[in-house]
Design an enzyme around this catalytic site. Sequence first.
Site, short mmCIF file in Angstrom:
data_model
loop_
_atom_site.label_atom_id
_atom_site.label_comp_id
_atom_site.label_asym_id
_atom_site.label_seq_id
_atom_site.Cartn_x
_atom_site.Cartn_y
_atom_site.Cartn_z
N TYR B 438 58.45 24.83 53.53
CA TYR B 438 59.16 26.10 53.77
C TYR B 438 60.31 25.96 54.75
O TYR B 438 60.54 24.92 55.31
CB TYR B 438 58.20 27.24 54.14
CG TYR B 438 57.30 27.14 55.34
CD1 TYR B 438 57.49 26.25 56.38
CD2 TYR B 438 56.21 28.02 55.44
CE1 TYR B 438 56.65 26.24 57.48
CE2 TYR B 438 55.36 28.01 56.53
CZ TYR B 438 55.59 27.12 57.54
OH TYR B 438 54.75 27.10 58.62
N GLU B 439 61.08 27.03 54.84
CA GLU B 439 62.30 27.06 55.67
C GLU B 439 63.28 25.97 55.24
O GLU B 439 63.95 25.34 56.06
CB GLU B 439 61.92 26.91 57.16
CG GLU B 439 62.97 27.41 58.13
CD GLU B 439 63.45 28.83 57.85
OE1 GLU B 439 62.59 29.71 57.61
OE2 GLU B 439 64.68 29.04 57.84
N GLY B 440 63.39 25.78 53.90
CA GLY B 440 64.21 24.70 53.35
C GLY B 440 63.38 23.45 53.22
O GLY B 440 62.99 22.87 54.23
N GLN B 445 66.75 19.69 53.70
CA GLN B 445 67.15 19.26 55.05
C GLN B 445 67.98 17.98 54.96
O GLN B 445 68.98 17.82 55.66
CB GLN B 445 65.93 18.99 55.94
CG GLN B 445 64.98 20.17 56.10
CD GLN B 445 65.65 21.40 56.68
OE1 GLN B 445 66.48 21.30 57.57
NE2 GLN B 445 65.30 22.56 56.15
#
Lengths: 585, 585
Positions: B438-440, B445
Amino acid sequence: MSDFTPPVSDFRFLIHDVIGLGTVANLPAFSEISSDLVDAILEEAGKFASSVLAPINRIGDQEGARLLENGTVQTATGWKEAYAQFCEGGWQGISAPEAEGGMGLPILLGAAVAEMWQASNMAFALCPMLTAGAIEALTAHGSDDQRALYLSRMISGEWTGTMNLTEPQAGSDLSKVRSQAIPQDDGSYAITGQKIFITYGDHEMTENIVHLVLARTPDAPAGVKGISLFIVPKYLVSDNGEIGARNDVTCVSLEHKLGIHASPTAVLSFGDQGGATGYLVGEEGKGLAYMFTMMNNARLAVGQQGVAISERAFQQALDYAHTRKQGRDPQTGDEAPIIVHGDVQRMLMRMRSSTDAARVLSIYAACQLDLAHHLSDETARANAQARADLLIPLVKGWSTDLGVDNASLGVQVHGGMGFIEETGAAQHLRDARIAPIYEGTNGIQALDFIGRKVLRDNATTLKALLADIRETMRNSANTPVGLDHAVSQLEETTGIVINRCSKDDRMMQTLATPYLRQGALCISGWLMLRALDALDTSDASASFKEAKRRSCHFFFGQLLPEASFMATQIINSDMIELHDTQPLF
Amino acid sequence: MSDFTPPVSDFRFLIHDVIGLGTVANLPAFSEISSDLVDAILEEAGKFASSVLAPINRIGDQEGARLLENGTVQTATGWKEAYAQFCEGGWQGISAPEAEGGMGLPILLGAAVAEMWQASNMAFALCPMLTAGAIEALTAHGSDDQRALYLSRMISGEWTGTMNLTEPQAGSDLSKVRSQAIPQDDGSYAITGQKIFITYGDHEMTENIVHLVLARTPDAPAGVKGISLFIVPKYLVSDNGEIGARNDVTCVSLEHKLGIHASPTAVLSFGDQGGATGYLVGEEGKGLAYMFTMMNNARLAVGQQGVAISERAFQQALDYAHTRKQGRDPQTGDEAPIIVHGDVQRMLMRMRSSTDAARVLSIYAACQLDLAHHLSDETARANAQARADLLIPLVKGWSTDLGVDNASLGVQVHGGMGFIEETGAAQHLRDARIAPIYEGTNGIQALDFIGRKVLRDNATTLKALLADIRETMRNSANTPVGLDHAVSQLEETTGIVINRCSKDDRMMQTLATPYLRQGALCISGWLMLRALDALDTSDASASFKEAKRRSCHFFFGQLLPEASFMATQIINSDMIELHDTQPLF
């Protein structure tokens, strides 16, 4: 959860083209094995795996095995029926001797078949895996009467077998086994004690279970030499095999585990009513030695679980990557499935290539076991045995670590959906996580490799293998990036290992794990070169050959270089302080 | 499950000795921060983490969050009380502006505190983590009225916040968001659509929840430029903050996840009754841009989850290794805890050292954010921002991968007990597995790092950092094995990355993941050298300093060499075929 496609083409390629079926078919024991027979067995086993075992894998995870209030263990929906079909196929006896009712096929083929069962349903496949171990132990060490009474029924699958080694205080260190065996007037023994982590320790799929139990006789010496092996059937058996009274062994509880939920992991209590009736196998005091005779096959089998779960996780991730649309094709700009993205391809290639490498290593090791058992020349047998002994800790240690890594990558390919249990990707990670632990932790595998397999013969067996690698490279038309360097580095670190461990035997513990991984990568690299060479003459499809060619080159360029990282860890190990006192963290 | 010992000494060492408190205390915004205040906050936060959050971590895993038949979401036992205490402590506002009711403390300190919450109870800590993101978005982009109405109540913790980005067809690719926002006569918008994976999307711990929702206005252009950001409160709010009617948003279901069971991951349906009332934040079409402004903090926070779970898993494994007896002390021959075995020490050192390295990277990155916000010189602010931007994908990608690896090693140290859920080691692995997603995802990244952070400025920011590394090495009395080589190799691969990606932009995808890992290892190596240097003058205890010295040297000798493996992957990448057609596996 996605379907499972049995990798029959891969096994055909490995057996026919890379290993060469002649390697085993030329052995007198297997003179009747034909190419057609091998293919037919692979096909049938693959069909059974994909159509019977794979469809119940997820429900097994959800339901798990349950200990009912009446003390019986209930397996998951479909388990009992699948097991019955498994027995009907005669699969339990695939590599058991024909004289005992088995199929008498090579371990090579048995290993290929077993990998498909593990891939389709690891929790199920544990049951035949444990029975196979018990079969092997009784084949080698059971009396004629014991073999007549128990063995044939285990080979047919009519009764399953278990291994009762671990106790709460005796895990990796079996010298601490405390279970007692008191001789009785009738020649049997009264067994008391508690065993934990007993795989398929209880269930109702068969009318009896044959427990093989390690215990101590009253006057036995302390340590491992005081341990004997006993047959303790769940139900007592008359001389003609009729089921009698319940023996004094009960399932106290089942463990609540991270994975392999459908495999009942039992705490078994022996002798709550005074003593379970047990029958000595072989001689007193040799229990652990007997266990060691079946260790190679058991460790090979667990190593294959790592390959199997990698294969299954790969298939599922590949399937998802083909269907999930997100982002755009870098070439066309159109909406596209995520497989167009290079980073997703990298993850899938890591899974594919490492699975191929670990598979060829396990299949090659299996073949060495066949040679060790059946070559006519004694020295050749010994050499094959030594090579199998060398390779099996690599198969177990490296492949099961890969199993976890690949199952984790499989989750990652799924993105957010991978974290949702319904997707099924997470189950593979949960299931995979046990394999680096049981049948000797991977730390123990590493110590076995460095200590018993390399240092003990001063690396003679390893050096013979490295010479074979050099010869393959000389004769190959392919130039695998980095393999030459990897072999040289393994020679270098082997020298370091011998040198440093001779000065301080605690060094073995410090070097073992990176040395195992370096060895596995390098030797698998050799076998991937043999696979690459074999593509030229294989009759496999063009797309299969192109896929394998890519997998081999990915291994050389992207995965094999980890061996150099491991070598650096070993070289730098002189900086690690050996802690005379309590280590500081 | 073992207790959690907050690593307060580590944070004191990093803030006072490695970063230097002056780095932030000299900023005008933080002129009132004293050493004593920092220590007091670390102590208090640590106490809260260990005495309130850690004890309910396991029960949260067992019970999970549940969607009741009446449509409400019930959190696990103890959650509501812990949350109330969290608010009483004022912790939600630790880094929020004082003008809005926060404590106004540096992100540096907020990050230290947040890591302890994540370590003690990741499923709980997600709630304040998401609220912090919403606070940041509204602080930056909310109107005065919106800030007055919502922000102060979120900073106090009275109401929580959520982020509603993902939809079934729009995960990593937010251009596919379909949720609709229709302007109403009163200036509000009617929101319709379904959002998935909404962390703490519903619960009854607070009387209201402030959903921040991405949706499209009717005449918006396709793609990301047509996406706007809306406040959609669970309950409508009067101008003076009184709770009114239920808004038209419902929790349809909660996901059944691998880990973080106690964190309710909701499917939210907006507008089933015609439209949920939403209020535009800032301008139409800027929703995604607004999300990006809070991305650094959110990604830093998720990266810290990787550090946190590593720390927790390490502590538990260390505890077990001290108590579990198995085998014998190689020196004395006595029965001994498994920590005497070198291979167990290696596993623990891998965990300890990588956790230290990932922690110093995250704390350093947090400090760069403070500098970027508060330095007086504009160029210096821009440089700090660029450095933070460079580092944060490394923190997120590398640390969360480490979190999985370390939690897995933690299971391994436990042997068979690690696979049993009651032990608690397996929970860390299950919890850790979400953070790389999650969060990319970590693939995203890596693309962010290679593309936006390195290629876009032709590696100017990276090169400035590498110059700083060289300067630290010149000025250091220590000689870290391999760091010089690692820096040179990163320079080399950066040249390769620039060169190859300029010729074929698909190469970025192929190189991104190993390049991120190489960068993270090398830059962490620098910070571990700074930590080693700082030990000389630190007032930490002798045993702390000795432990950290060992951890630093283990990193240089045993972990940093992986950077060279990654470099080889990059160098060999010209052998990877870029697949113009469907790739073959």
